[in-house]
Design a protein around this motif. Sequence first.
Motif, PDB file in Angstrom:
ATOM      1  N   LEU A   1       6.756  18.364   2.103  1.00 56.16           N
ATOM      2  CA  LEU A   1       6.297  16.992   1.726  1.00 56.16           C
ATOM      3  C   LEU A   1       4.881  16.927   2.005  1.00 56.16           C
TER       4      LEU A   1
ATOM      5  N   CYS B   1       2.666  14.646   2.234  1.00 53.45           N
ATOM      6  CA  CYS B   1       2.382  13.248   2.684  1.00 53.45           C
ATOM      7  C   CYS B   1       0.787  12.930   2.875  1.00 53.45           C
ATOM      8  N   GLY B   2       0.565  11.777   3.115  1.00 52.90           N
ATOM      9  CA  GLY B   2      -0.802  11.332   3.365  1.00 52.90           C
ATOM     10  C   GLY B   2      -0.553  11.094   4.817  1.00 52.90           C
ATOM     11  N   LEU B   3      -1.369  10.000   5.565  1.00 52.11           N
ATOM     12  CA  LEU B   3      -1.482  10.109   7.028  1.00 52.11           C
ATOM     13  C   LEU B   3      -1.002   8.701   7.540  1.00 52.11           C
ATOM     14  N   MET B   4      -0.491   7.779   6.453  1.00 48.46           N
ATOM     15  CA  MET B   4      -0.207   6.579   6.720  1.00 48.46           C
ATOM     16  C   MET B   4       0.933   6.418   7.939  1.00 48.46           C
ATOM     17  N   ASP B   5       2.157   7.120   7.646  1.00 53.59           N
ATOM     18  CA  ASP B   5       3.242   7.090   8.686  1.00 53.59           C
ATOM     19  C   ASP B   5       2.556   7.568  10.143  1.00 53.59           C
TER      20      ASP B   5
ATOM     21  N   TYR C   1       8.261  13.147  -5.194  1.00 51.76           N
ATOM     22  CA  TYR C   1       7.007  12.564  -4.140  1.00 51.76           C
ATOM     23  C   TYR C   1       5.919  13.669  -4.464  1.00 51.76           C
TER      24      TYR C   1
ATOM     25  N   GLY D   1       8.068   2.714   1.701  1.00 52.71           N
ATOM     26  CA  GLY D   1       7.992   4.194   1.854  1.00 52.71           C
ATOM     27  C   GLY D   1       7.760   4.990   0.587  1.00 52.71           C
ATOM     28  N   GLY D   2       8.362   6.280   0.798  1.00 49.77           N
ATOM     29  CA  GLY D   2       7.876   7.361  -0.303  1.00 49.77           C
ATOM     30  C   GLY D   2       8.990   6.944  -1.583  1.00 49.77           C
TER      31      GLY D   2
ATOM     32  N   GLY E   1       1.006  -1.521   0.288  1.00 50.19           N
ATOM     33  CA  GLY E   1      -0.058   0.162  -0.069  1.00 50.19           C
ATOM     34  C   GLY E   1       1.040   1.282   0.136  1.00 50.19           C
ATOM     35  N   GLU E   2       1.447   1.543  -1.097  1.00 46.86           N
ATOM     36  CA  GLU E   2       2.608   2.699  -1.105  1.00 46.86           C
ATOM     37  C   GLU E   2       1.766   3.628  -2.022  1.00 46.86           C
ATOM     38  N   HIS E   3       1.844   4.807  -1.460  1.00 46.43           N
ATOM     39  CA  HIS E   3       1.455   6.093  -2.332  1.00 46.43           C
ATOM     40  C   HIS E   3       0.000   5.992  -2.501  1.00 46.43           C
TER      41      HIS E   3
ATOM     42  N   ASP F   1      -1.856   6.386   0.340  1.00 46.45           N
ATOM     43  CA  ASP F   1      -2.574   7.092   1.401  1.00 46.45           C
ATOM     44  C   ASP F   1      -3.210   8.515   1.227  1.00 46.45           C
ATOM     45  N   TYR F   2      -2.500   9.276   0.202  1.00 51.91           N
ATOM     46  CA  TYR F   2      -3.047  10.512  -0.077  1.00 51.91           C
ATOM     47  C   TYR F   2      -3.933  10.358  -1.289  1.00 51.91           C
TER      48      TYR F   2
ATOM     49  N   LEU G   1      12.833  13.143   1.097  1.00 49.14           N
ATOM     50  CA  LEU G   1      11.562  13.587   0.438  1.00 49.14           C
ATOM     51  C   LEU G   1      11.101  14.651   0.576  1.00 49.14           C
TER      52      LEU G   1
HETATM   53  C1  GLA Z   1       5.857   8.423   2.627  1.00 45.66           C
HETATM   54  C2  GLA Z   1       4.689   9.501   3.200  1.00 45.66           C
HETATM   55  C3  GLA Z   1       3.403   8.630   3.263  1.00 45.66           C
HETATM   56  C4  GLA Z   1       3.112   7.551   2.199  1.00 45.66           C
HETATM   57  C5  GLA Z   1       4.470   6.825   1.909  1.00 45.66           C
HETATM   58  C6  GLA Z   1       4.293   6.294   0.686  1.00 45.66           C
HETATM   59  O1  GLA Z   1       6.555   7.914   3.771  1.00 45.66           O
HETATM   60  O2  GLA Z   1       5.129  10.134   4.439  1.00 45.66           O
HETATM   61  O3  GLA Z   1       2.372   9.443   3.533  1.00 45.66           O
HETATM   62  O4  GLA Z   1       2.647   8.360   0.998  1.00 45.66           O
HETATM   63  O5  GLA Z   1       5.391   7.753   1.607  1.00 45.66           O
HETATM   64  O6  GLA Z   1       3.456   5.185   0.908  1.00 45.66           O
END
Ligand code: GLA
Length: 385
Positions: free
Chosen positions: A164, A166-170, A221, A335-336, A31-33, A35-36, A215
């Motif tokens: 960055l 980013c989404g909320l996964m991390d 990204y 990851g990213g 499940g990479e990229h 989350d957003y 990133l």
């Molecule tokens: C980074 C971002 C996450 C996610 C991953 C890729 O870790 O912080 O929000 O998008 O990349 O899955």
Amino acid sequence: MVHKTIISFFKENYNSNPLLFKAPGRINLIGEHTDYNEGLVLPASIEKGIYFAVSGNNDDTIRIEAFLTQAEKIEFALNGTHKKFNSFWGNYFKAIIEILISENYPIKGMNCVFGGDIPIGSGLSSSAALCCGFIYALTKISGKEISREDIALIAQKAEHKIGLNCGLMDQYAVLFGKKGNAFFLDCKDLSHSYIPINLNGYSWVLVNSNIKHNLAVDSEYNKRRISCENIVKEVKLLKPEVNSLRDVTLKDLQSVAENSDAIDIKRAKYVIEENERVHQMMKALTEGDAQAVGRILKEGHWAMSTQYEITTPELDALVKIGEDLNGILGSRMMGGGFGGCTINLIETTKLDSSISSLLEAYKKETNIEAEYYHLAIDDGVKVFS
Ligand code: GLA
């Protein structure tokens, strides 16, 4: 042990007994990229983490000190002002303090010493651990605890501020992880559940390509995110109810292909298929089907390499070498992207021989020494005793 060093350093320098918090790093099974894109992810929090030794003070100052990597001491007044600092990590604390002030969270003075054992820039989310752990500690010391959901949102805003998108996964993985379990998160409604990831007779190992990424200062990204948004805009013209790639089907992609950039279409296809791989991975884990888990890891990797184009030749080499080795069922970059670790599923009886052959072949091909870490899934952010 890192946390013991941190505690003794704190006691020597601040003459008090600190409270100790731990924020873990995270891995991601698949499940990479996604989350957003309001998609699905399957990460887990790990034993490696960042420790924060903290105590309240009465001098209206948030004093933060790292003494392991990028040693520096930075002081923030409670209105957010500070002297110039050099360490990159200072930007995260600055962003967090500014957000807490602008949202009127009552914060108090605090002394904080932090450090840990998450390798930086290796795809294990050291920055989410840094942000989530710090917000947790600061709000606790300030006597105004906030929910883990709110901590995640503030930490995400801090990343966005630094650059960055980013989404909320991390943040969710770091805050909600549970020992021994993978964490399934649906980023559309943020509902989540846990799934044990023990596969009898098999071991999980992280291999660090030792290609580091940053990133936050690398726009690749964010470019991926824009590609996804472009497609959503196109599909929305035909189907106004669509808000994210989560609502887009492969058929929709065909309908908008003519009016869209071919690269954007390729990226969107990757995301739609990656969500499907998360479902497949959940099924394989539930059924204890290690072969299927290995296959999905590999498929995920090559999709990131050829469709989403976020791997590096070194990461591709690690996965490729693993494919030819007896004992490694599958691996993928996490990851990213653009550097960091692979996650590998390996037959336990062949663990030592597989890893040494992998590292040796990698060295031969790239002239880089990779490192490996046995994976231990641990709890999310907590008071550490
Ligand atoms: C980074 C971002 C996450 C996610 C991953 C890729 O870790 O912080 O929000 O998008 O990349 O899955």
